[in-house]
Design a protein around this motif. Structure first.
Motif, PDB file in Angstrom:
ATOM      1  N   ALA A  31       4.218   5.101   0.460  1.00  0.00           N
ATOM      2  CA  ALA A  31       3.644   4.386   1.543  1.00  0.00           C
ATOM      3  C   ALA A  31       2.524   3.833   0.992  1.00  0.00           C
ATOM      4  O   ALA A  31       2.041   2.569   1.485  1.00  0.00           O
ATOM      5  CB  ALA A  31       3.550   5.261   2.674  1.00  0.00           C
ATOM      6  N   MET A  32       1.575   4.743   0.500  1.00  0.00           N
ATOM      7  CA  MET A  32       0.136   4.050  -0.024  1.00  0.00           C
ATOM      8  C   MET A  32       0.515   3.203  -1.094  1.00  0.00           C
ATOM      9  O   MET A  32      -0.365   2.194  -1.172  1.00  0.00           O
ATOM     10  CB  MET A  32      -0.519   5.386  -0.760  1.00  0.00           C
ATOM     11  CG  MET A  32      -2.009   4.969  -1.194  1.00  0.00           C
ATOM     12  SD  MET A  32      -2.934   4.242   0.137  1.00  0.00           S
ATOM     13  CE  MET A  32      -3.372   5.577   1.071  1.00  0.00           C
ATOM     14  N   ARG A  33       1.388   3.100  -2.043  1.00  0.00           N
ATOM     15  CA  ARG A  33       1.605   2.148  -2.896  1.00  0.00           C
ATOM     16  C   ARG A  33       1.868   0.689  -2.105  1.00  0.00           C
ATOM     17  O   ARG A  33       1.417  -0.308  -2.577  1.00  0.00           O
ATOM     18  CB  ARG A  33       2.777   2.575  -3.718  1.00  0.00           C
ATOM     19  CG  ARG A  33       3.239   1.502  -4.638  1.00  0.00           C
ATOM     20  CD  ARG A  33       4.504   1.943  -5.554  1.00  0.00           C
ATOM     21  NE  ARG A  33       3.965   3.260  -6.301  1.00  0.00           N
ATOM     22  CZ  ARG A  33       3.251   3.331  -7.720  1.00  0.00           C
ATOM     23  NH1 ARG A  33       2.958   2.001  -8.027  1.00  0.00           N
ATOM     24  NH2 ARG A  33       3.000   4.532  -8.118  1.00  0.00           N
ATOM     25  N   ARG A  34       2.666   0.885  -0.950  1.00  0.00           N
ATOM     26  CA  ARG A  34       2.852  -0.400  -0.303  1.00  0.00           C
ATOM     27  C   ARG A  34       1.513  -1.004   0.386  1.00  0.00           C
ATOM     28  O   ARG A  34       1.643  -2.140   0.553  1.00  0.00           O
ATOM     29  CB  ARG A  34       3.958  -0.174   0.723  1.00  0.00           C
ATOM     30  CG  ARG A  34       5.364   0.060   0.130  1.00  0.00           C
ATOM     31  CD  ARG A  34       6.379   0.126   1.308  1.00  0.00           C
ATOM     32  NE  ARG A  34       7.718   0.259   0.649  1.00  0.00           N
ATOM     33  CZ  ARG A  34       8.888  -0.007   0.995  1.00  0.00           C
ATOM     34  NH1 ARG A  34       8.829  -0.305   2.537  1.00  0.00           N
ATOM     35  NH2 ARG A  34       9.837   0.238   0.576  1.00  0.00           N
ATOM     36  N   ARG A  35       0.633  -0.211   0.416  1.00  0.00           N
ATOM     37  CA  ARG A  35      -0.567  -0.603   0.790  1.00  0.00           C
ATOM     38  C   ARG A  35      -1.647  -1.274   0.043  1.00  0.00           C
ATOM     39  O   ARG A  35      -2.525  -1.955   0.321  1.00  0.00           O
ATOM     40  CB  ARG A  35      -1.229   0.456   1.579  1.00  0.00           C
ATOM     41  CG  ARG A  35      -0.677   0.837   2.791  1.00  0.00           C
ATOM     42  CD  ARG A  35      -1.548   2.159   3.270  1.00  0.00           C
ATOM     43  NE  ARG A  35      -3.058   1.870   3.829  1.00  0.00           N
ATOM     44  CZ  ARG A  35      -3.975   2.623   4.137  1.00  0.00           C
ATOM     45  NH1 ARG A  35      -3.618   4.047   3.954  1.00  0.00           N
ATOM     46  NH2 ARG A  35      -5.185   2.277   4.458  1.00  0.00           N
ATOM     47  N   MET A  36      -1.172  -1.297  -1.330  1.00  0.00           N
ATOM     48  CA  MET A  36      -1.995  -1.625  -2.207  1.00  0.00           C
ATOM     49  C   MET A  36      -2.356  -3.299  -2.438  1.00  0.00           C
ATOM     50  O   MET A  36      -3.429  -3.575  -2.641  1.00  0.00           O
ATOM     51  CB  MET A  36      -1.545  -1.362  -3.676  1.00  0.00           C
ATOM     52  CG  MET A  36      -1.878   0.244  -4.087  1.00  0.00           C
ATOM     53  SD  MET A  36      -3.522   0.758  -3.776  1.00  0.00           S
ATOM     54  CE  MET A  36      -3.649   2.198  -3.291  1.00  0.00           C
ATOM     55  N   PRO A  37      -1.471  -3.947  -2.051  1.00  0.00           N
ATOM     56  CA  PRO A  37      -1.686  -5.454  -2.040  1.00  0.00           C
ATOM     57  C   PRO A  37      -2.872  -5.997  -1.165  1.00  0.00           C
ATOM     58  O   PRO A  37      -3.566  -6.438  -1.311  1.00  0.00           O
ATOM     59  CB  PRO A  37      -0.264  -5.964  -1.628  1.00  0.00           C
ATOM     60  CG  PRO A  37       0.497  -5.119  -2.304  1.00  0.00           C
ATOM     61  CD  PRO A  37       0.072  -3.939  -2.059  1.00  0.00           C
ATOM     62  N   ALA A  38      -2.813  -5.232   0.146  1.00  0.00           N
ATOM     63  CA  ALA A  38      -3.906  -5.436   0.999  1.00  0.00           C
ATOM     64  C   ALA A  38      -5.084  -4.826   0.553  1.00  0.00           C
ATOM     65  O   ALA A  38      -6.124  -5.449   0.919  1.00  0.00           O
ATOM     66  CB  ALA A  38      -3.410  -4.668   2.332  1.00  0.00           C
ATOM     67  N   LEU A  39      -5.238  -3.734   0.063  1.00  0.00           N
ATOM     68  CA  LEU A  39      -6.262  -3.306  -0.629  1.00  0.00           C
ATOM     69  C   LEU A  39      -7.046  -4.103  -1.634  1.00  0.00           C
ATOM     70  O   LEU A  39      -8.338  -4.217  -1.830  1.00  0.00           O
ATOM     71  CB  LEU A  39      -6.148  -1.890  -1.003  1.00  0.00           C
ATOM     72  CG  LEU A  39      -5.782  -0.805   0.101  1.00  0.00           C
ATOM     73  CD1 LEU A  39      -5.711   0.654  -0.355  1.00  0.00           C
ATOM     74  CD2 LEU A  39      -6.919  -0.865   1.206  1.00  0.00           C
ATOM     75  N   ARG A  40      -6.224  -4.611  -2.430  1.00  0.00           N
ATOM     76  CA  ARG A  40      -6.409  -5.483  -3.523  1.00  0.00           C
ATOM     77  C   ARG A  40      -7.334  -6.864  -2.963  1.00  0.00           C
ATOM     78  O   ARG A  40      -8.466  -7.281  -3.360  1.00  0.00           O
ATOM     79  CB  ARG A  40      -5.419  -6.055  -4.369  1.00  0.00           C
ATOM     80  CG  ARG A  40      -4.935  -4.972  -5.336  1.00  0.00           C
ATOM     81  CD  ARG A  40      -3.908  -5.456  -6.648  1.00  0.00           C
ATOM     82  NE  ARG A  40      -2.739  -5.981  -5.940  1.00  0.00           N
ATOM     83  CZ  ARG A  40      -1.842  -5.024  -5.871  1.00  0.00           C
ATOM     84  NH1 ARG A  40      -1.865  -3.780  -6.390  1.00  0.00           N
ATOM     85  NH2 ARG A  40      -0.759  -5.450  -5.748  1.00  0.00           N
ATOM     86  N   ASP A  41      -6.657  -7.340  -1.925  1.00  0.00           N
ATOM     87  CA  ASP A  41      -7.254  -8.506  -1.403  1.00  0.00           C
ATOM     88  C   ASP A  41      -8.790  -8.136  -0.685  1.00  0.00           C
ATOM     89  O   ASP A  41      -9.634  -8.704  -0.469  1.00  0.00           O
ATOM     90  CB  ASP A  41      -6.567  -8.897  -0.176  1.00  0.00           C
ATOM     91  CG  ASP A  41      -5.148  -9.429  -0.836  1.00  0.00           C
ATOM     92  OD1 ASP A  41      -5.338 -10.084  -1.875  1.00  0.00           O
ATOM     93  OD2 ASP A  41      -4.257  -9.894  -0.014  1.00  0.00           O
TER      94      ASP A  41
END
Length: 593
Positions: free
Chosen positions: A444-454
């Motif tokens: 689940a944390m992996r799927r959040r990574m694009p938002a965190l990169r932005d």
């Protein structure tokens, strides 16, 4: 035993109730030391006291505490600092042990590899393809093909979903596509198989924190200097707090020694140093920037004295290893100029590019704890099996020796089982179903990574780095960034790491010294030029903020690490182990030639 009065059901209820990750702080160490001092006096004796905080000891502490036993773990230095941090960074079945016909060992290791990849530590352990170059079209392809086929069969005979792909054969063109810098004419093709990589020191610290979360008392820099004996039974240990010099006694129903290359020294405390004989074998590794060698897969070759691995990481290659007997101070193995040149020479013999000392960003040397055969005289360490042994030389004492990082969980289980004797069946090990901290929720944390990169302007390399180190614990780093947004920035002179990682190490990962951060909570000691010295001022500044060091403590920590770097650099200019150790000691003692 107090813990043995609990039922298996109540143990599992305790495990489920302990899922919230706990920070490991200086206060927790103080509390652990208090528990150790009071054991057998104002508190009942511990059920299990584990001596040695490498991967096996950390695994033993997790095994014991998740059985519901009152457990403590002590380590003479920092977690994983003895042997575990200096490995080849592989979780593997041991393909070369098939040549020794160690089928049981390979099957055992492949079982553990699958568990780690699938459920126990999928954030820390990552699949990695390797190529075995072939020089002879017929017999070598048949020979190695049969070996990796058996490797796959042993792995895929395991219950559950297949953890890794099966092997493949590649011709000359396919080999060149995956490893363009392999020298032309070195191979007519390759066999491609899969194993896995791991940050070894990170695995150890995560095991320690997981054991702590489930109730174990853990104290680093707490050395066992003696064993307590009543009649023919061991009833605890005499411990020294290496931070203060205080010596005290801790009482336990069972002491479990997981001392690695120091196994014989622990045996010596019983008056029977021959209970297990362990050979210390030195292996060194070099770190080279990723862009110096073109290749997407790892490379596995055999030399006349050891094996040669090229292991790709995010930003660099790890190349090694050597395999030579070590007869000097086991606490401070060193890489010599001879060792470094040996690895460079063998690397250059198979590469189109030519590596020099200038290409070597970092290096490290460690010792393997290999069980000695029952013979006198020199032994070729490359031919000694890595299978472990567990013995009980005296009632109340269990000693485990040998083995390898991949099979730490089995070694830990066997050690705790033997210490419990017939009563082990009442509380069987359940560590095969205990994910390490950061594993649950990693997907689940992996799927959040694009938002965190932005949100933070992080690169994909940074978010992959965070996931590989923390898994779902990235959430705790985000909490710190909310408190101090400056922590989201990369370190100025080590931009692969974020400032928040240093802060988190200080307040959650049991850091006591700057060395702990540079060598084990990060890999700056060997993955940055001059062992990360350029990053030290900023890291020390963060440590001051989160650990509360005063100016004198900060200056002392920085000076101690700088001296360590200079000492290891001096050793690497010498050609023999003896000369390298002498050069290192001169720098550490401030002696001029």
């Amino acid at each position: 035993m107090r813990g043995l009065l609990q039922t298996t059901t109540s143990v599992r209820e305790k495990v489920r109730a302990s899922m919230q990750p706990k920070a490991l702080t200086g206060r927790d160490r103080d509390e652990a030391l208090r528990t150790l001092r009071e054991s057998g006096t104002t508190r009942p004796p511990l059920d299990i006291l584990v001596v040695g905080g490498g991967v096996t000891g950390a695994g033993a502490a997790l095994d014991a505490t998740t059985r519901g036993l009152a457990t403590a773990l002590v380590e003479a230095s920092d977690w994983g600092s003895g042997t575990s941090q200096w490995s080849t960074k592989l979780v593997h079945g041991g393909l070369r042990y098939l040549q020794m016909l160690d089928f049981g060992l390979v099957h055992e290791a492949l079982t553990e590899r699958g568990l780690l990849l699938r459920s126990l530590a999928p954030h820390l352990v990552k699949p990695m393809p390797f190529l075995i170059p072939l020089e002879h079209r017929v017999w070598q392809r048949a020979y190695y093909g049969a070996g990796v086929t058996l490797y796959d069969l042993l792995a895929n005979a395991l219950p559950g979903q297949r953890a890794l792909p099966i092997h493949q054969h590649a011709g000359r063109r396919g080999l060149h596509r995956e490893f363009p810098d392999l020298r032309e004419g070195r191979a007519i093709g390759a066999v491609k198989y899969w194993d896995a990589t791991v940050d070894d020191a990170r695995l150890v610290s995560t095991l320690v924190r997981t054991a702590h979360t489930y109730g174990a008392s853990v104290a680093s820099r707490t050395r066992a200097v003696g064993l307590l004996r009543e009649g023919d039974r061991i009833v605890g240990a005499r411990l020294r707090d290496e931070e203060t010099g205080e010596v005290f006694e801790a009482r336990a129903n069972q002491v479990v020694s997981c001392a690695g290359v120091w196994t014989e020294e622990v045996g010596g405390l019983t008056g029977d140093p021959s209970c297990l004989r362990v050979m210390a074998s030195k292996g060194i590794h070099l770190v080279v920037p990723r862009d110096r060698i073109r290749g997407t897969s790892g490379l596995f070759l055999q030399t006349e004295r050891s094996v040669l691995f090229f292991i790709p990481w995010a930003r660099y290659w790890i190349i090694g290893t050597t395999d030579t007997p070590w007869r000097l101070d086991r606490g401070h193995p060193v890489a010599t100029a001879t060792d470094i040149d040996y690895v460079l020479e063998h690397a250059n013999s198979v590469l189109t590019t030519h590596l020099t000392r200038d290409d070597v960003v970092g290096w490290y040397a460690g010792l393997r704890p290999l069980l000695q055969p029952g013979v006198e005289g020199d032994t070729d360490s490359a031919k000694v099996s890595r299978e472990h042994t567990v013995v009980s030389p005296l009632p109340g004492l269990t000693v485990v020796g040998g083995g390898k990082l991949t099979t730490y969980r089995v070694m830990a289980k066997d050690a705790v089982d033997l210490s419990l004797g017939d009563r082990a069946s009442e509380l069987p090990s359940i560590t095969h179903q205990i994910p390490l901290l950061g594993a649950v929720g990693e997907a689940a944390m992996r799927r959040r990574m694009p938002a965190l990169r932005d949100r933070f302007g992080w690169s994909e390399q940074i978010t992959d780095h965070l996931l590989h180190r923390y898994g779902s614990l990235v959430e705790q780093l985000l909490d710190l960034i909310v408190e101090d947004p400056s922590l989201a920035r990369p370190l100025e002179h080590a931009p692969a790491y974020l400032r928040v990682e240093i802060a988190y190490a200080c307040i959650s990962e049991g850091v006591l010294h700057l060395e702990d951060v540079m060598m084990r909570r990060t890999r700056l000691y060997y993955e940055e030029p001059r062992k990360g010295l350029a990053a030290v001022p900023e890291i020390a500044e963060i440590a001051v903020q989160w650990l509360g060091w005063n100016e004198a403590r900060e200056a002392g920590e920085v000076e101690a690490y700088e001296r360590r770097v200079l000492a290891d650099e001096a050793a690497a200019r010498e050609t023999t182990d003896e000369a390298a150790v002498a050069a290192r000691d001169r720098v550490l003692q401030g002696v001029r030639r």
